[in-house]
Design a protein around this motif. Structure first.
Motif, PDB file in Angstrom:
ATOM      1  N   LEU A 188     -33.106 -10.527 -47.784  1.00 21.78           N
ATOM      2  CA  LEU A 188     -32.891  -9.858 -46.507  1.00 21.78           C
ATOM      3  C   LEU A 188     -34.213  -9.341 -45.963  1.00 21.78           C
ATOM      4  O   LEU A 188     -35.124  -8.977 -46.707  1.00 21.78           O
ATOM      5  CB  LEU A 188     -31.897  -8.698 -46.677  1.00 21.78           C
ATOM      6  CG  LEU A 188     -30.513  -9.080 -47.216  1.00 21.78           C
ATOM      7  CD1 LEU A 188     -29.684  -7.827 -47.460  1.00 21.78           C
ATOM      8  CD2 LEU A 188     -29.788 -10.003 -46.248  1.00 21.78           C
ATOM      9  N   GLY A 189     -34.316  -9.280 -44.674  1.00 21.81           N
ATOM     10  CA  GLY A 189     -35.538  -8.781 -44.073  1.00 21.81           C
ATOM     11  C   GLY A 189     -35.796  -7.332 -44.397  1.00 21.81           C
ATOM     12  O   GLY A 189     -36.942  -6.904 -44.578  1.00 21.81           O
ATOM     13  N   ARG A 190     -34.720  -6.569 -44.484  1.00 16.54           N
ATOM     14  CA  ARG A 190     -34.859  -5.145 -44.800  1.00 16.54           C
ATOM     15  C   ARG A 190     -33.658  -4.698 -45.607  1.00 16.54           C
ATOM     16  O   ARG A 190     -32.517  -4.923 -45.213  1.00 16.54           O
ATOM     17  CB  ARG A 190     -34.962  -4.311 -43.519  1.00 16.54           C
ATOM     18  CG  ARG A 190     -35.202  -2.833 -43.792  1.00 16.54           C
ATOM     19  CD  ARG A 190     -35.276  -2.061 -42.486  1.00 16.54           C
ATOM     20  NE  ARG A 190     -35.551  -0.658 -42.703  1.00 16.54           N
ATOM     21  CZ  ARG A 190     -35.536   0.269 -41.758  1.00 16.54           C
ATOM     22  NH1 ARG A 190     -35.265  -0.085 -40.506  1.00 16.54           N
ATOM     23  NH2 ARG A 190     -35.793   1.534 -42.031  1.00 16.54           N
ATOM     24  N   PHE A 191     -33.928  -4.107 -46.739  1.00 11.76           N
ATOM     25  CA  PHE A 191     -32.859  -3.607 -47.587  1.00 11.76           C
ATOM     26  C   PHE A 191     -33.394  -2.389 -48.333  1.00 11.76           C
ATOM     27  O   PHE A 191     -34.505  -2.427 -48.858  1.00 11.76           O
ATOM     28  CB  PHE A 191     -32.421  -4.687 -48.595  1.00 11.76           C
ATOM     29  CG  PHE A 191     -31.279  -4.257 -49.482  1.00 11.76           C
ATOM     30  CD1 PHE A 191     -29.973  -4.435 -49.064  1.00 11.76           C
ATOM     31  CD2 PHE A 191     -31.517  -3.664 -50.703  1.00 11.76           C
ATOM     32  CE1 PHE A 191     -28.910  -4.047 -49.869  1.00 11.76           C
ATOM     33  CE2 PHE A 191     -30.468  -3.261 -51.512  1.00 11.76           C
ATOM     34  CZ  PHE A 191     -29.166  -3.460 -51.100  1.00 11.76           C
ATOM     35  N   PRO A 192     -32.633  -1.319 -48.367  1.00 11.31           N
ATOM     36  CA  PRO A 192     -31.334  -1.086 -47.714  1.00 11.31           C
ATOM     37  C   PRO A 192     -31.499  -0.910 -46.200  1.00 11.31           C
ATOM     38  O   PRO A 192     -32.542  -0.494 -45.730  1.00 11.31           O
ATOM     39  CB  PRO A 192     -30.851   0.222 -48.354  1.00 11.31           C
ATOM     40  CG  PRO A 192     -31.761   0.498 -49.503  1.00 11.31           C
ATOM     41  CD  PRO A 192     -33.051  -0.181 -49.202  1.00 11.31           C
ATOM     42  N   LYS A 193     -30.415  -1.205 -45.483  1.00  4.80           N
ATOM     43  CA  LYS A 193     -30.406  -1.020 -44.037  1.00  4.80           C
ATOM     44  C   LYS A 193     -29.759   0.325 -43.726  1.00  4.80           C
ATOM     45  O   LYS A 193     -28.600   0.413 -43.341  1.00  4.80           O
ATOM     46  CB  LYS A 193     -29.661  -2.157 -43.356  1.00  4.80           C
ATOM     47  CG  LYS A 193     -30.351  -3.509 -43.505  1.00  4.80           C
ATOM     48  CD  LYS A 193     -29.618  -4.612 -42.771  1.00  4.80           C
ATOM     49  CE  LYS A 193     -30.344  -5.946 -42.929  1.00  4.80           C
ATOM     50  NZ  LYS A 193     -29.640  -7.056 -42.242  1.00  4.80           N
ATOM     51  N   ALA A 194     -30.538   1.366 -43.933  1.00  6.70           N
ATOM     52  CA  ALA A 194     -30.006   2.718 -43.782  1.00  6.70           C
ATOM     53  C   ALA A 194     -30.021   3.195 -42.335  1.00  6.70           C
ATOM     54  O   ALA A 194     -29.439   4.235 -42.024  1.00  6.70           O
ATOM     55  CB  ALA A 194     -30.804   3.692 -44.650  1.00  6.70           C
ATOM     56  N   ASN A 195     -30.704   2.465 -41.459  1.00  4.79           N
ATOM     57  CA  ASN A 195     -30.728   2.774 -40.025  1.00  4.79           C
ATOM     58  C   ASN A 195     -31.325   4.149 -39.746  1.00  4.79           C
ATOM     59  O   ASN A 195     -30.756   4.950 -39.002  1.00  4.79           O
ATOM     60  CB  ASN A 195     -29.320   2.673 -39.431  1.00  4.79           C
ATOM     61  CG  ASN A 195     -29.349   2.433 -37.933  1.00  4.79           C
ATOM     62  OD1 ASN A 195     -30.380   2.075 -37.375  1.00  4.79           O
ATOM     63  ND2 ASN A 195     -28.222   2.644 -37.274  1.00  4.79           N
ATOM     64  N   TYR A 196     -32.471   4.410 -40.342  1.00  4.79           N
ATOM     65  CA  TYR A 196     -33.176   5.662 -40.070  1.00  4.79           C
ATOM     66  C   TYR A 196     -33.985   5.544 -38.782  1.00  4.79           C
ATOM     67  O   TYR A 196     -34.508   4.472 -38.444  1.00  4.79           O
ATOM     68  CB  TYR A 196     -34.108   6.015 -41.230  1.00  4.79           C
ATOM     69  CG  TYR A 196     -33.389   6.664 -42.390  1.00  4.79           C
ATOM     70  CD1 TYR A 196     -32.926   7.973 -42.297  1.00  4.79           C
ATOM     71  CD2 TYR A 196     -33.165   5.969 -43.571  1.00  4.79           C
ATOM     72  CE1 TYR A 196     -32.261   8.573 -43.354  1.00  4.79           C
ATOM     73  CE2 TYR A 196     -32.503   6.551 -44.634  1.00  4.79           C
ATOM     74  CZ  TYR A 196     -32.055   7.856 -44.521  1.00  4.79           C
ATOM     75  OH  TYR A 196     -31.389   8.449 -45.567  1.00  4.79           O
ATOM     76  N   VAL A 197     -34.073   6.665 -38.075  1.00  6.68           N
ATOM     77  CA  VAL A 197     -34.825   6.742 -36.822  1.00  6.68           C
ATOM     78  C   VAL A 197     -36.016   7.660 -37.042  1.00  6.68           C
ATOM     79  O   VAL A 197     -35.881   8.750 -37.612  1.00  6.68           O
ATOM     80  CB  VAL A 197     -33.935   7.298 -35.691  1.00  6.68           C
ATOM     81  CG1 VAL A 197     -34.758   7.498 -34.424  1.00  6.68           C
ATOM     82  CG2 VAL A 197     -32.763   6.357 -35.436  1.00  6.68           C
ATOM     83  N   THR A 198     -37.171   7.230 -36.604  1.00  5.05           N
ATOM     84  CA  THR A 198     -38.389   8.033 -36.756  1.00  5.05           C
ATOM     85  C   THR A 198     -38.788   8.615 -35.412  1.00  5.05           C
ATOM     86  O   THR A 198     -38.932   7.884 -34.417  1.00  5.05           O
ATOM     87  CB  THR A 198     -39.548   7.166 -37.294  1.00  5.05           C
ATOM     88  OG1 THR A 198     -39.179   6.630 -38.569  1.00  5.05           O
ATOM     89  CG2 THR A 198     -40.808   8.006 -37.458  1.00  5.05           C
ATOM     90  N   GLY A 199     -38.941   9.924 -35.358  1.00 13.05           N
ATOM     91  CA  GLY A 199     -39.384  10.570 -34.133  1.00 13.05           C
ATOM     92  C   GLY A 199     -40.826  10.230 -33.823  1.00 13.05           C
ATOM     93  O   GLY A 199     -41.696  10.319 -34.702  1.00 13.05           O
ATOM     94  N   GLU A 200     -41.098   9.845 -32.592  1.00 14.47           N
ATOM     95  CA  GLU A 200     -42.411   9.323 -32.222  1.00 14.47           C
ATOM     96  C   GLU A 200     -43.301  10.341 -31.518  1.00 14.47           C
ATOM     97  O   GLU A 200     -44.469  10.042 -31.245  1.00 14.47           O
ATOM     98  CB  GLU A 200     -42.235   8.086 -31.332  1.00 14.47           C
ATOM     99  CG  GLU A 200     -41.521   6.938 -32.034  1.00 14.47           C
ATOM    100  CD  GLU A 200     -41.343   5.721 -31.138  1.00 14.47           C
ATOM    101  OE1 GLU A 200     -41.644   5.855 -29.932  1.00 14.47           O
ATOM    102  OE2 GLU A 200     -40.906   4.667 -31.631  1.00 14.47           O
ATOM    103  N   THR A 201     -42.763  11.530 -31.206  1.00 13.53           N
ATOM    104  CA  THR A 201     -43.580  12.515 -30.484  1.00 13.53           C
ATOM    105  C   THR A 201     -43.489  13.882 -31.173  1.00 13.53           C
ATOM    106  O   THR A 201     -42.841  14.799 -30.660  1.00 13.53           O
ATOM    107  CB  THR A 201     -43.116  12.625 -29.021  1.00 13.53           C
ATOM    108  OG1 THR A 201     -41.686  12.833 -28.996  1.00 13.53           O
ATOM    109  CG2 THR A 201     -43.443  11.361 -28.254  1.00 13.53           C
TER     110      THR A 201
END
Length: 610
Positions: free
Chosen positions: A437-450
């Motif tokens: 898989l391209g990414r595992f685990p697919k935890a769907n984390y979001v990173t704040g950019e500002t």
């Protein structure tokens, strides 16, 4: 932990390589049971740890759905946060009582709920894996079968974000597997506790448990003339007890008053762009396959069905266990000691399928009153398919071993080599699948950019309220613990009592932000008690409003006719009143955003009026 059934005739010893892959039922040693259970738990911890590392890769990382379901829990650490905030009040109000209670308890120990949501999935994964191992090995008492089932479930869960989210659905899998284990083992007290906990954490799925118990009782009643043994009667009594507890728990929830009703019905949903294919809560889809089979909210199966690929083996299980299907296949399997060791409770799988499908159809008929139809089948398939695949794997592997034992030595050697190769290939595919898989685990984390924004707002008083339509407003309540007036992330339209107010606030925000009349903006700031505006530097362009600007999303399209009206206004050259005031009222500027002081806007307005 499940142990092999006693009292069955012993089987001749298998070849060493066969015994390692698939030991004969009742021949596995206690050491082998602990080995395969321990290996299952090891994989579970490994997957959870990889997800945890993703979630702690920086100071401003959060799981996507935690921005809805957990941000408000910062109130557990500081009750003064989010005062008079309808968004925080709503998500706190609709959270299940057990879910709220657990995070409250953890917060009292000094853990930030946002941090807890990152490490709790590791423990939930361990519990789920243990219960899955026990569930599968109850149906077929072979430890390697339990390992295959547990590993497939873990891989399935970590290619989705359900477990990683730390939200109510993360608890569903462990609690329902606990219900199943207690039910088939006829543990009355444990079953009662498991059902209550399931209702306290994910009450919608308690409906599946109740439907399963009803089907179980109906099946027992039909078969009572054939089997009226003490064990059968005990099973019926336990099912009746469980059904009573499930109904009582559901009634308790049904009687709770809600400040956010009524639930959106079909006639209203059809008029709201939010439920269109391009809407925030896209539900209705003109594509038949997307709507019924492989969509998201309304469909029978989840996207990525049969991921990981070995789950496809589960589709073969009915060939071996359902009477009347492929009789010749069954005839060959029935001579197998593996087939003979399958527990009669295997029919719980078919009862479970019927219960889930029935609620799926009922949820479609009672649109949104039972929440989303896909919740009843997609979560079920997440647990059903690994169970079925593991048992089908055992039956096929046993058949392969039998085929390899030819009478002639030459053919036996060739077949043995083929059997070993097939077993190695499957084992390698099973264990290494996540690597593909391209990414595992697919935890769907979001990173704040500002980070500069989060730090700026977090040092201001708890009472501030921030307005705007920028994407970054989705992150402010989580990373700054400050209230936003609206944000796309919180535009959930299922409860009209909540969403009607949210929609009205969104329209008012758009009208004020783009109005050429400064008095409209001033009135809005005062009435809504806005302290700051967060403005994306592309906000005042047509491309931004239409969602064609790379910095914007297209969620504003669902607010009509105001969005179209504003676009026409900009095309006519009518400049928003806020635009020329930005240089003198900006208190913070980043590479992309302006933070504008609403009090400054009001003060400038007064000066111009004079």
């Amino acid at each position: 932990m499940t142990h092999p059934a006693q009292g069955k005739p012993s089987e001749p010893p298998a070849k060493p390589w066969q015994r390692w892959i698939l030991p004969k039922p009742a021949q596995a040693t206690r050491r082998e049971w602990w080995f395969w259970l321990g290996l299952s738990l090891t994989f579970s911890v490994s997957f959870g740890w990889l997800a945890y590392q993703q979630g702690t890769a920086g100071p401003y990382v959060v799981q996507d759905d935690a921005r809805q379901h957990i941000f408000w829990m910062q109130r557990y650490l500081d009750p003064t946060l989010f005062p008079d905030d309808p968004i925080a009040d709503y998500f706190q109000g609709v959270a299940p009582v057990g879910y709220r209670g657990l995070y409250w308890g953890v917060a009292q120990l000094g853990f930030n709920p946002l941090d807890s949501a990152k490490w709790l999935p590791i423990f939930l994964g361990l519990i789920t894996t243990f219960l899955m191992f026990n569930w599968v090995t109850f149906l077929l008492p072979i430890p390697t079968v339990g390992f295959v089932g547990a590993l497939l479930l873990d891989q399935t869960l970590w290619t989705q974000d359900d477990l990683a989210s730390g939200t109510p659905r993360a608890f569903l899998f462990a609690l329902f597997l606990a219900v199943l284990n207690c039910l088939v083992r006829q543990k009355k007290l444990a079953l009662a506790i498991a059902l209550i906990l399931l209702g306290c954490f994910y009450p919608q799925y308690l409906l599946v448990a109740a439907a399963l118990l009803i089907i179980r009782l109906l099946s027992a009643f039909i078969n009572s003339k054939k089997d009226n043994t003490v064990n059968q009667l005990k099973s019926q009594k336990i099912a009746i007890l469980g059904l009573g507890i499930a109904i009582a728990t559901l009634v308790f929830y049904a009687l709770q008053s809600s400040d956010y009703g009524p639930v959106v019905d079909r006639s209203l949903a059809l008029t709201l762009p939010e439920f269109s294919p391009d809407g925030r809560a896209n539900y209705f889809d003109s594509d038949w396959a997307e709507f019924w089979l492989l969509g998201k909210r309304s469909s029978l199966m989840p996207r990525g069905f049969l991921t990981p690929i070995p789950l496809a083996l589960g589709l073969l299980l009915p060939l071996g266990i359902i009477p009347g299907i492929k009789h010749q296949v069954q005839k060959g399997w029935k001579r197998s000691p593996v087939y003979q060791s399958i527990h009669p409770e295997i029919h719980t799988l078919s009862h479970w399928c019927i219960a889930s499908l029935g609620l799926f159809l009922l949820a479609h008929a009672l649109i949104f009153r039972l929440h989303l139809p896909g919740r009843y089948t997609q979560h079920s398939l997440t647990m059903l398919m690994p169970t079925a695949a593991a048992i089908a794997w055992a039956l096929l592997t046993d058949k392969l071993f039998t085929w390899s034992n030819h009478r002639k030595q030459l053919f036996r050697s060739i077949r043995t080599a083929i059997a070993i190769c097939i077993s190695i290939i499957f084992s390698a595919l099973l264990i290494t699948y996540p690597v593909t898989l391209g990414r595992f685990p697919k935890a769907n984390y979001v990173t704040g950019e500002t980070p500069v924004l989060y730090e700026f707002f977090s040092i201001l008083p708890n009472t501030i309220k921030i307005a705007g339509i920028a994407d970054e407003l989705d992150n402010i309540p989580t990373f700054s613990a400050r209230s936003v007036y609206i944000a796309r992330e919180y535009g959930i339209p299922y409860h009209w009592g909540y969403y009607q107010g949210f929609r009205d606030r969104t329209i008012a925000t758009l009208e004020s932000l783009y109005s050429p009349d400064i008095n409209v903006l001033k009135h809005f700031n005062t009435q809504a008690k806005i302290d700051f505006w967060l403005i994306d530097q592309g906000t005042f362009t047509v491309e931004y409003l239409e969602g064609r600007d790379r910095r914007a999303n297209d969620w504003l399209k669902q607010y009509q006719p105001i969005q179209s009206t504003i676009i026409q206004q900009l095309q006519r050259g009518e400049s928003p009143a806020m635009l020329p005031l930005i240089p003198q009222c900006t208190v913070l500027e980043t590479g992309r955003y302006w933070v504008i002081d609403a009090n400054c806007l009001n003060a400038v307005t007064v000066a111009r009026d004079d």
